[in-house]
Design a protein around this motif. Structure first.
Motif, PDB file in Angstrom:
ATOM      1  N   GLY A  76       4.749   7.713  -2.516  1.00 37.42           N
ATOM      2  CA  GLY A  76       6.197   8.276  -2.803  1.00 37.42           C
ATOM      3  C   GLY A  76       7.338   7.448  -2.456  1.00 37.42           C
ATOM      4  O   GLY A  76       8.333   7.305  -3.199  1.00 37.42           O
ATOM      5  N   MET A  77       7.173   6.580  -1.377  1.00 34.78           N
ATOM      6  CA  MET A  77       8.007   5.781  -1.000  1.00 34.78           C
ATOM      7  C   MET A  77       8.451   4.640  -1.950  1.00 34.78           C
ATOM      8  O   MET A  77       9.442   4.513  -2.228  1.00 34.78           O
ATOM      9  N   ASP A 115      -0.299   8.984  -0.023  1.00 35.01           N
ATOM     10  CA  ASP A 115       0.540   9.415  -1.270  1.00 35.01           C
ATOM     11  C   ASP A 115       1.941   9.374  -0.527  1.00 35.01           C
ATOM     12  O   ASP A 115       2.963   9.212  -1.059  1.00 35.01           O
ATOM     13  N   ILE A 116       2.213   9.259   0.856  1.00 31.67           N
ATOM     14  CA  ILE A 116       3.412   9.038   1.349  1.00 31.67           C
ATOM     15  C   ILE A 116       3.882   7.663   0.988  1.00 31.67           C
ATOM     16  O   ILE A 116       5.119   7.613   0.286  1.00 31.67           O
ATOM     17  N   THR A 119       6.718  13.407  -1.428  1.00 33.53           N
ATOM     18  CA  THR A 119       6.467  12.307  -0.055  1.00 33.53           C
ATOM     19  C   THR A 119       6.417  13.309   1.033  1.00 33.53           C
ATOM     20  O   THR A 119       5.551  12.919   1.839  1.00 33.53           O
TER      21      THR A 119
END
Lengths: 295, 290
Positions: free
Chosen positions: A267-268, A263-264, A252
Motif C-alpha cells: 500500500g505504501m 500489504d502494508i 493500507t
C-alpha cells in the motif's frame, strides 16, 4: 561487413553489400556522434547510474534487515521482506478489489484536486488583480490555511451527506490553499514594466489580464499545483485511513488490522508511485503550457 | 502608415507648465518643476541630465503613465490622459513578453487592435525583416542577445504605426559596440518613418549623435536648464564624433551636466576640496587619480 576498407568508402560498401542487407551508415561518423552524445549526457548518465545503484542498495539493506530480523532501537521483527511484498504485489494486480482501491483513490484525487485548481487559480488571479477581493478573502484564507486538512475530517463528516463527498472535500482543502497562495504570489511578482509595455501597445484590462498577468503567473501557478498535488495525497490517505471503506489508504490501514504485513508495504509503495506519477503529470502539463521555459 | 505621417506631419508633442510631485509622509516632494518642452513632427529630441533629475518621470508623463501635478501634456493638441498605442515606448529593460516568441511580441499591438491573425503575422514578418531579425521570429526572447532584444523592442513599438516614439535609456544596458550599432539602426528607422522621437539618456555622446535638439535638465527638482540645437548634418556618420563641432557641443553639454551632477551629489565637492584630500593610494593621492 565492417572491415576498415569498406568503412572508408561508403560507395564501395553499398556496391558490395549483400542485396537486402541494411547498408551500415558510415560508421566512423556514427561512433563519433555516439561519443559526443555520451560526453554531452555525462552528468545525466552518471546520475542514472548512481541512482540505480542506490535503489538496489536500499533494497538489499531492506532485505538484510528483515531476513535477520534486526532489532536495534527499531524492530524489524514484523516488517515484511521485499520478496514478500513482491509476492503480494503479483497477487494484488490480479485482484480486482486492489485495483478498485487504487482507482477510487485516483478518482478522489482527480475530483478534489481539479476542483481546488478550478477554484484556487481563478480566485488567486482575481485577488491579485482586485484589491477589494483580496481585502475581503485574504483574512479568511489566512485563518483557515494553517488548519491541516486532516483536522477537518470530523467537520467534513458532519458537513457532507456521504462519506465519499467528505473525503473528496478533505482532498480539495488540502490542495486548495497551496494553489491559492502560490497563484496570488505569482500575481504580486508580475513585472509592472510588462504591464506598462502592454498598455503602450493598446491593451485594455481584459487583454492585460489574459496576455500579461496570467502567463506571467503561470510558473507560480504550477508550483502551487505541484505542492497542492502532494498535499492532496497526504490529505486523501489520512482521510481514507480514518473514515474510508475503500481507497489505497484504507487498504493500507486494513492490512495492518488484518495482520497482512506485506500489504502494508505494498500500500505504501502504491501511494508513493501514485504520488510520483501525478506530480510527473503536472510537470508535463507545465512544460506543455509554458514552452518558453523549457530549453 | 509612414505615408500618413508624412502628409499630415503628425506627432507634435507639447509639454507646458509641467510639474510633478510625489506625496510622501514628509509632504510633497517635487520631481519635476516648471518645465516646457516640445517636439516638432518628425523631430528627434533628447533629454539628458544627472541621474535622478526626473527625465524618466517626464517621459512617463508623456507616455501617460504619470499625471502631472500641474501643467499639461498634449500630442497634436489632444491632452494625454493615459497610455495609448499612438505613443510607442521602448524601455531600458527591453520588457519583451517572455512567453511570446519574437514575432508574437511584435504582433502584440496589432492583435490588440483586432487585426486578423494572418495579416498581423505578415506585417510582423516584414518589420522583423527590416530589423534583420526574420531568422529569429520563432525564438523566445530569453535566447536573444541584449541588442537583438532591444531591436525587437523598437520594432514592437513601431508596429502599430505610432505618431511618436518614446525611448527611456533604451541602450543603457548594452555594451559600447552594440550601442553604436543600435544608434545607427534607430537613426535609419527614424529617417525612414519620419516619426517624432523623444529620447531619454544620460549618455551625452549618444544624445548629440542622434538628436536634432537636446534638452539638458537640472538636478532634482528637475527643470530645463538649457536647450541645445545640434546642427550636425545628416545622415550622421560615426566619424563625426571626432569632429571639432561635435567635440565643442560635447564640452558644452559636459560642463552643464557636471555642474548639475555635483549639485545632485550634495554640491559640496569642489576642485579645491579634492586637492585637500591626501589619502595615499599606491603612492598617488586621490586627487591625482581623479
Amino acid at each position: 561487413m565492417s572491415s576498415p576498407a569498406l568503412m572508408t568508402s561508403p560507395n564501395q560498401a553499398a556496391a558490395t553489400a549483400a542485396p537486402g542487407a541494411a547498408i551500415p551508415p558510415s560508421r566512423p561518423e556514427f561512433s563519433a556522434r555516439a561519443a559526443r552524445w555520451f560526453r554531452l549526457n555525462q552528468d545525466r548518465l552518471r546520475a542514472l547510474l548512481i541512482g540505480t545503484a542506490s535503489l538496489i542498495a536500499f533494497l538489499i539493506t531492506w532485505h538484510l534487515l528483515t531476513t535477520y530480523r534486526v532489532v536495534f532501537f527499531v524492530k524489524f521483527t514484523n516488517v515484511p521482506a521485499p520478496l514478500a511484498v513482491y509476492a503480494s504485489f503479483t497477487k494484488a494486480i490480479h485482484d480486482p478489489k486492489f485495483l478498485m482501491h487504487i482507482l477510487l483513490s485516483c478518482r478522489r484525487i482527480f475530483i478534489g484536486f481539479s476542483l481546488a485548481a478550478l477554484v484556487g487559480v481563478p480566485l488567486g488571479l482575481i485577488m491579485g488583480r482586485f484589491k477589494l477581493v483580496h481585502e475581503i478573502v485574504f483574512p479568511v484564507a489566512e485563518v483557515l490555511r494553517p488548519i491541516p486538512a486532516i483536522a477537518w475530517v470530523p467537520m467534513a463528516i458532519m458537513l457532507w451527506p456521504t462519506n465519499e463527498q467528505s473525503i473528496v472535500f478533505i482532498t480539495f482543502l488540502g490542495s486548495f490553499f497551496p494553489i491559492l497562495v502560490n497563484t496570488l504570489h505569482g500575481m504580486t511578482l508580475v513585472d509592472p514594466v510588462l504591464v506598462r509595455a502592454a498598455k503602450c501597445l493598446g491593451a485594455r484590462e481584459t487583454s492585460i489580464f489574459r496576455e500579461v498577468y496570467f502567463p506571467a503567473s503561470l510558473p507560480h501557478i504550477f508550483t502551487g499545483l505541484t505542492v497542492g498535488m502532494g498535499v492532496a495525497w497526504v490529505s486523501l490517505i489520512a482521510a481514507e485511513m480514518i473514515s474510508g471503506q475503500f481507497g489505497i489508504g484504507y487498504f493500507t490501514w486494513e492490512a495492518y488490522s488484518l495482520v497482512q504485513y506485506a500489504d502494508i508495504a505494498l500500500g505504501m509503495i502504491a501511494i508513493g508511485v501514485l504520488g510520483l506519477g501525478s506530480s510527473l503529470v503536472i510537470r508535463a502539463a507545465g512544460q506543455l503550457v509554458m514552452p518558453w521555459r523549457s530549453r | 502608415m509612414s505615408h500618413a505621417a508624412l502628409e499630415t506631419r503628425q506627432g507634435h508633442i507639447e509639454v507646458r507648465n509641467f510639474a510633478l510631485s510625489y506625496e510622501t509622509i514628509d509632504g510633497a516632494v517635487e520631481a519635476v518643476t516648471d518645465t516646457q518642452i516640445h517636439v516638432a513632427p518628425g523631430e528627434f529630441v533628447s533629454i539628458v541630465g544627472p541621474s535622478g533629475c526626473g527625465k524618466s518621470t517626464l517621459l512617463n508623463a508623456v507616455a501617460g503613465f504619470l499625471k502631472p501635478t500641474c501643467g499639461i501634456v498634449t500630442v497634436d493638441g489632444n491632452a494625454v490622459t493615459g497610455p495609448s498605442a499612438e505613443r510607442g515606448m521602448v524601455f531600458q529593460q527591453y520588457s519583451l513578453f517572455p512567453w511570446k516568441t519574437v514575432r508574437e511580441n511584435v504582433e502584440f499591438g496589432l492583435k490588440m487592435r483586432g487585426m486578423p491573425k494572418f495579416e498581423r503575422a505578415r506585417a510582423a514578418r516584414t518589420l522583423l525583416g527590416l530589423a534583420g531579425l526574420e531568422a529569429f521570429e520563432n525564438h523566445y526572447p530569453e535566447r536573444l542577445s541584449g541588442g537583438m532584444k532591444q531591436r525587437v523592442g523598437i520594432v514592437r513599438a513601431l508596429a502599430t504605426g505610432p505618431k511618436v516614439l518614446l525611448l527611456d535609456e533604451p541602450f543603457g544596458a548594452l555594451d559600447a559596440q552594440t550601442r553604436i550599432i543600435m544608434q545607427q539602426i534607430l537613426t535609419n528607422m527614424w529617417q525612414r518613418l519620419k516619426i517624432s522621437v523623444l529620447f531619454v539618456t544620460h549618455d551625452i555622446d549618444e544624445a548629440i549623435f542622434l538628436s536634432d535638439r537636446v534638452y539638458c535638465m537640472t538636478a532634482r527638482p528637475g527643470s530645463i536648464k538649457a536647450e541645445i540645437q545640434i546642427p550636425l548634418e545628416r545622415p550622421r556618420q560615426q566619424a563625426m564624433m571626432m569632429s571639432s563641432e561635435f567635440l565643442a557641443l560635447r564640452r558644452g553639454l559636459m560642463s552643464l551636466i557636471r555642474e548639475e551632477s555635483l549639485k545632485a551629489m550634495g554640491g559640496e565637492i569642489t576642485d579645491l576640496g579634492m586637492q585637500g584630500l591626501s589619502i595615499e593610494l599606491q603612492g598617488h593621492s586621490i586627487a591625482d587619480i581623479l
